[in-house]
Write an enzyme that holds these catalytic residues in place. Structure first.
Site, short mmCIF file in Angstrom:
data_model
loop_
_atom_site.label_atom_id
_atom_site.label_comp_id
_atom_site.label_asym_id
_atom_site.label_seq_id
_atom_site.Cartn_x
_atom_site.Cartn_y
_atom_site.Cartn_z
N LEU A 35 0.80 -1.24 -0.41
CA LEU A 35 -0.29 -0.20 -0.01
C LEU A 35 1.38 1.60 0.15
CD1 LEU A 35 -2.43 -1.09 2.25
CD2 LEU A 35 -3.16 -1.06 0.22
N SER A 36 0.12 1.98 -0.42
CA SER A 36 1.11 3.26 0.02
C SER A 36 1.06 4.10 1.07
CB SER A 36 0.00 5.02 -0.93
OG SER A 36 0.43 5.94 -0.43
N SER A 108 1.42 -1.94 -7.43
CA SER A 108 1.30 -2.91 -8.47
C SER A 108 0.06 -3.73 -8.13
CB SER A 108 2.45 -3.23 -7.81
OG SER A 108 2.99 -3.97 -7.00
#
Length: 207
Positions: A35-36, A108
């Protein structure tokens, strides 16, 4: 399927194996996914610095950086995300052919896209590194304020909020940055590379 016609693949007179021999290490893709805010770029860059300090050729392909140039025409739709990863996969393959250890730091989010990159490389040339940091921790960090904007509806299709993230099923390496410091995460990656004979690392006594 390429749209280009009348093209021919030209083989180099120098092989990938010869480049690896010259560099004194194997080339491989370390594919950091998560995750970001999970810590992908931070770990990837720290690993690159550690490899550089050991005179091992490496390079980081960062998600944001690639969107300034090569992928500047792509947005964040499912189709654009797929094309983003396809392009990076092709670039990473070229770096592997050049004999370089390539670290990619991309959310991704789709498993199929990551699997396609793996399938485009040799069996031992793709190492999936799942930075499995919990969503709540990523949101607490939120350095770019992206989660806050997504929660307010200012960003649509944000991974982890209103767009899915498909976690790896069998990653070679799993890291949770909420449970271990950066130095331990770097050591975990370097140990994997050494244990699987990608690199030979000098000990403290040899430095």
């Amino acid at each position: 399927m390429t749209k280009s016609e009348n093209i021919t693949w030209h083989h180099s007179q120098v092989s990938k194996e010869q480049r690896q021999e010259l560099n004194h290490h194997k080339s491989v893709v370390l594919w950091f996914t998560g995750l970001s805010g999970s810590g992908k770029s931070t770990i990837a860059n720290a690993v690159e610095k550690a490899l550089f300090d050991q005179q091992i050729g490496s390079y980081v392909l960062d998600g944001d950086n690639m969107r300034f140039g090569l992928n500047s025409n792509l947005g964040f739709s499912a189709e654009d995300r797929e094309e983003n990863i396809r392009r990076i996969g092709e670039v990473a393959k070229l770096f592997v052919d050049a004999g370089v250890i390539t670290l990619t730091a991309f959310i991704s989010p789709y498993r199929a896209d990551r699997d396609k990159v793996r399938e485009n490389l040799e069996a031992d040339e793709f190492i999936e590194v799942f930075v499995d940091t919990p969503l709540e921790v990523c949101e607490q960090r939120d350095v770019k304020q992206l989660y806050a904007k997504a929660r307010r509806g200012e960003i649509k299709g944000f991974t982890g909020i209103d767009a899915p993230y498909e976690a790896p099923l069998n990653p070679e390496i799993t890291i949770d940055t909420s449970k271990q410091p950066l130095a331990d995460s770097v050591k975990q990656v370097l140990t994997y590379l050494a244990d699987h004979n990608y690199v030979s690392l000098a000990t403290a006594d040899e430095n």
